[in-house]
Design a protein around this motif. Structure first.
Motif, PDB file in Angstrom:
ATOM      1  N   PHE A  21      37.717  48.767  10.633  1.00  0.00           N
ATOM      2  CA  PHE A  21      37.326  47.535   9.772  1.00  0.00           C
ATOM      3  C   PHE A  21      38.364  46.524   9.891  1.00  0.00           C
ATOM      4  O   PHE A  21      37.967  45.068   9.856  1.00  0.00           O
ATOM      5  N   ALA A  22      39.510  46.736  10.267  1.00  0.00           N
ATOM      6  CA  ALA A  22      40.483  45.807  10.705  1.00  0.00           C
ATOM      7  C   ALA A  22      40.224  44.854  11.601  1.00  0.00           C
ATOM      8  O   ALA A  22      40.790  43.600  11.706  1.00  0.00           O
ATOM      9  N   THR A  23      39.526  45.276  12.518  1.00  0.00           N
ATOM     10  CA  THR A  23      39.177  44.489  13.665  1.00  0.00           C
ATOM     11  C   THR A  23      37.962  43.417  13.420  1.00  0.00           C
ATOM     12  O   THR A  23      37.874  42.531  14.130  1.00  0.00           O
ATOM     13  N   LEU A  24      37.221  43.660  12.220  1.00  0.00           N
ATOM     14  CA  LEU A  24      36.398  42.726  11.903  1.00  0.00           C
ATOM     15  C   LEU A  24      36.743  41.509  11.136  1.00  0.00           C
ATOM     16  O   LEU A  24      35.675  40.582  10.825  1.00  0.00           O
ATOM     17  N   ARG A  40      51.126  38.696   6.583  1.00  0.00           N
ATOM     18  CA  ARG A  40      50.242  38.437   5.282  1.00  0.00           C
ATOM     19  C   ARG A  40      48.702  38.093   5.801  1.00  0.00           C
ATOM     20  O   ARG A  40      48.654  37.305   7.105  1.00  0.00           O
ATOM     21  N   TYR A  41      47.781  38.231   5.314  1.00  0.00           N
ATOM     22  CA  TYR A  41      46.448  37.835   5.327  1.00  0.00           C
ATOM     23  C   TYR A  41      46.317  36.363   4.927  1.00  0.00           C
ATOM     24  O   TYR A  41      46.290  36.344   3.505  1.00  0.00           O
ATOM     25  N   VAL A  42      46.244  35.468   5.668  1.00  0.00           N
ATOM     26  CA  VAL A  42      46.494  33.935   5.129  1.00  0.00           C
ATOM     27  C   VAL A  42      45.258  33.574   4.518  1.00  0.00           C
ATOM     28  O   VAL A  42      45.073  32.435   3.809  1.00  0.00           O
ATOM     29  N   GLU A  43      43.994  34.190   5.251  1.00  0.00           N
ATOM     30  CA  GLU A  43      42.775  33.583   4.683  1.00  0.00           C
ATOM     31  C   GLU A  43      42.450  34.067   3.361  1.00  0.00           C
ATOM     32  O   GLU A  43      41.760  33.632   2.555  1.00  0.00           O
ATOM     33  N   LYS A  44      42.907  35.102   2.779  1.00  0.00           N
ATOM     34  CA  LYS A  44      42.689  35.826   1.554  1.00  0.00           C
ATOM     35  C   LYS A  44      41.374  36.077   1.077  1.00  0.00           C
ATOM     36  O   LYS A  44      40.951  35.779   0.040  1.00  0.00           O
ATOM     37  N   THR A  45      40.610  36.611   2.133  1.00  0.00           N
ATOM     38  CA  THR A  45      39.033  36.944   1.710  1.00  0.00           C
ATOM     39  C   THR A  45      38.847  38.207   1.147  1.00  0.00           C
ATOM     40  O   THR A  45      39.879  38.998   0.955  1.00  0.00           O
ATOM     41  N   VAL A  46      37.809  38.325   0.634  1.00  0.00           N
ATOM     42  CA  VAL A  46      37.382  39.769  -0.093  1.00  0.00           C
ATOM     43  C   VAL A  46      37.409  40.727   0.801  1.00  0.00           C
ATOM     44  O   VAL A  46      37.760  42.016   0.567  1.00  0.00           O
ATOM     45  N   HIS A  47      36.867  40.614   2.340  1.00  0.00           N
ATOM     46  CA  HIS A  47      36.963  41.779   3.057  1.00  0.00           C
ATOM     47  C   HIS A  47      38.463  42.230   3.555  1.00  0.00           C
ATOM     48  O   HIS A  47      38.728  43.488   3.676  1.00  0.00           O
ATOM     49  N   LEU A  50      39.576  44.322   0.832  1.00  0.00           N
ATOM     50  CA  LEU A  50      39.145  45.420   1.001  1.00  0.00           C
ATOM     51  C   LEU A  50      39.833  46.507   1.844  1.00  0.00           C
ATOM     52  O   LEU A  50      40.141  47.508   1.639  1.00  0.00           O
ATOM     53  N   ILE A  51      40.090  45.955   3.107  1.00  0.00           N
ATOM     54  CA  ILE A  51      40.785  46.572   4.163  1.00  0.00           C
ATOM     55  C   ILE A  51      42.213  47.140   3.378  1.00  0.00           C
ATOM     56  O   ILE A  51      42.634  48.488   3.621  1.00  0.00           O
ATOM     57  N   GLN A  52      42.910  46.258   2.681  1.00  0.00           N
ATOM     58  CA  GLN A  52      44.156  46.683   2.328  1.00  0.00           C
ATOM     59  C   GLN A  52      44.059  47.793   1.198  1.00  0.00           C
ATOM     60  O   GLN A  52      44.849  48.608   0.968  1.00  0.00           O
ATOM     61  N   LYS A  53      43.159  47.484   0.311  1.00  0.00           N
ATOM     62  CA  LYS A  53      42.634  48.761  -0.645  1.00  0.00           C
ATOM     63  C   LYS A  53      42.498  50.106  -0.121  1.00  0.00           C
ATOM     64  O   LYS A  53      42.735  51.114  -0.591  1.00  0.00           O
ATOM     65  N   LEU A  54      41.489  50.127   1.150  1.00  0.00           N
ATOM     66  CA  LEU A  54      41.249  51.174   1.767  1.00  0.00           C
ATOM     67  C   LEU A  54      42.414  51.712   2.506  1.00  0.00           C
ATOM     68  O   LEU A  54      42.644  53.082   2.332  1.00  0.00           O
ATOM     69  N   ALA A  55      43.359  50.925   3.040  1.00  0.00           N
ATOM     70  CA  ALA A  55      44.312  51.461   3.716  1.00  0.00           C
ATOM     71  C   ALA A  55      45.206  52.264   2.571  1.00  0.00           C
ATOM     72  O   ALA A  55      45.921  53.357   2.857  1.00  0.00           O
ATOM     73  N   ARG A  56      45.551  51.791   1.402  1.00  0.00           N
ATOM     74  CA  ARG A  56      46.458  52.210   0.437  1.00  0.00           C
ATOM     75  C   ARG A  56      45.499  53.618  -0.172  1.00  0.00           C
ATOM     76  O   ARG A  56      46.354  54.409  -0.627  1.00  0.00           O
ATOM     77  N   LEU A  57      44.297  53.653  -0.307  1.00  0.00           N
ATOM     78  CA  LEU A  57      43.702  54.791  -0.587  1.00  0.00           C
ATOM     79  C   LEU A  57      43.882  55.941   0.371  1.00  0.00           C
ATOM     80  O   LEU A  57      44.166  57.037  -0.228  1.00  0.00           O
ATOM     81  N   TYR A 112      44.697  36.817  -8.095  1.00  0.00           N
ATOM     82  CA  TYR A 112      45.795  37.744  -8.563  1.00  0.00           C
ATOM     83  C   TYR A 112      46.324  38.737  -7.714  1.00  0.00           C
ATOM     84  O   TYR A 112      47.590  39.115  -7.425  1.00  0.00           O
ATOM     85  N   PHE A 113      45.115  39.373  -6.842  1.00  0.00           N
ATOM     86  CA  PHE A 113      45.638  40.518  -5.870  1.00  0.00           C
ATOM     87  C   PHE A 113      46.540  39.810  -4.863  1.00  0.00           C
ATOM     88  O   PHE A 113      47.524  40.377  -4.512  1.00  0.00           O
ATOM     89  N   PHE A 114      46.333  38.519  -4.198  1.00  0.00           N
ATOM     90  CA  PHE A 114      46.893  37.836  -3.233  1.00  0.00           C
ATOM     91  C   PHE A 114      48.159  37.392  -3.634  1.00  0.00           C
ATOM     92  O   PHE A 114      49.036  36.753  -2.837  1.00  0.00           O
ATOM     93  N   GLN A 115      48.334  37.079  -4.706  1.00  0.00           N
ATOM     94  CA  GLN A 115      49.754  36.508  -5.284  1.00  0.00           C
ATOM     95  C   GLN A 115      50.920  37.004  -4.934  1.00  0.00           C
ATOM     96  O   GLN A 115      51.030  38.312  -4.995  1.00  0.00           O
ATOM     97  N   GLU A 116      51.875  36.152  -4.531  1.00  0.00           N
ATOM     98  CA  GLU A 116      53.025  36.688  -4.066  1.00  0.00           C
ATOM     99  C   GLU A 116      54.060  37.190  -5.163  1.00  0.00           C
ATOM    100  O   GLU A 116      53.985  36.555  -6.283  1.00  0.00           O
ATOM    101  N   GLU A 117      54.774  38.310  -4.997  1.00  0.00           N
ATOM    102  CA  GLU A 117      55.715  38.989  -6.281  1.00  0.00           C
ATOM    103  C   GLU A 117      57.027  37.933  -6.219  1.00  0.00           C
ATOM    104  O   GLU A 117      57.282  37.741  -7.515  1.00  0.00           O
TER     105      GLU A 117
END
Length: 256
Positions: A21-24, A40-47, A50-57, A112-117
């Motif tokens: 998925f990360a290659t896409l 950082r993913y600078v484009e901040k897209t939905v895909h 998704l990759i970040q959530k799947l990696a954490r899963l 909210y998801f991409f907001q920096e801490e």
């Protein structure tokens, strides 16, 4: 093959799939941060989300399995609450792509998801306020995707009940803590619960997170438009279910 080996096999498969998925999507970039940099993913897209959530899963499933094997069942169950929410997020984002429309709920979620801490321009390190989409809204959205426009209060009640039960492990509620109290004479087992009936139960329970995790990968593949990968995951899911379950229930539940 034991279920433990099959869980490890599933983790390897899901890990490789995240790499595909990360290659896409556009790769993370080095972003300047206080004299150094962060990725950082600078484009901040939905895909990308998704990759970040799947990696954490996948990482969370690895950790939950290790806690189980060491007998730290309270900690495993607390982590399963996190895994439940990550899985819901993957389904939410995937369904939002498959619906073909960008809803205000999804756009707020991504914001909210991409907001920096932390603000890299502040001399004094202080955390920003982080808004979150209420979990009830995400669950209601998923329920409508599955049950139709009106949804199903029965499904929502079941989700809330499961979430509340695991919440007791997160917040260390008394009934959940007392699961640690056993033996002859009984005492609190604070170095794990190897070989106990509880460990057997939690082993069977963790299967559910693996099963739903693989299903979430199926839907994510659809969201990425990778039909060949979707079919591969579906085949893997079928083999996993055949080898580890009886009628969608882990075959490691003790027989009565």
């Amino acid at each position: 093959m034991t279920n433990t080996k099959l869980l490890k096999q599933a983790l390897e498969y899901m890990g490789r799939t995240v790499d595909v998925f990360a290659t896409l999507v556009a790769a993370p970039r080095q972003v300047p941060y206080k004299g150094s940099f962060v990725y950082r993913y600078v484009e901040k897209t939905v895909h990308q989300a998704l990759i970040q959530k799947l990696a954490r899963l996948v990482s969370g499933l690895h950790a939950a399995r290790l806690l189980l094997e060491e007998g730290f069942l309270q900690e495993q169950a607390a982590l399963q609450r996190i895994l439940d929410e990550i899985t819901e997020d993957v389904l939410f984002l995937s369904f939002s792509v498959l619906s073909g429309e960008s809803t205000p709920l999804r756009e707020k979620y991504l914001e909210y998801f991409f907001q920096e801490e932390f603000d890299p321009n502040d001399d004094i390190v202080s955390s920003k306020d982080r808004a979150m989409i209420p979990r009830r809204k995400i669950r209601a959205y998923l329920d409508r995707c599955v049950s139709g426009p009106k949804g199903s209060s029965k499904n929502l009640d079941a989700l809330r009940t499961v979430s509340k039960a695991y919440s007791g492990y997160v917040h260390a509620a008394s009934p959940q803590i007392m699961d640690m109290y056993e033996g002859s004479p009984p005492r609190f087992k604070m170095r794990g619960m190897h070989g106990s009936e509880r460990q057997t139960e939690h082993r069977a329970d963790l299967w559910n997170n693996f099963c739903r995790g693989i299903m979430a990968f199926c839907l994510a593949a659809k969201a990425f438009g990778t039909e060949e990968l979707f079919l591969s995951i579906r085949n893997f899911e079928s083999e996993f279910l055949r080898a580890t379950s009886n009628d969608y229930q882990s075959n490691e539940w003790p027989l009565e």
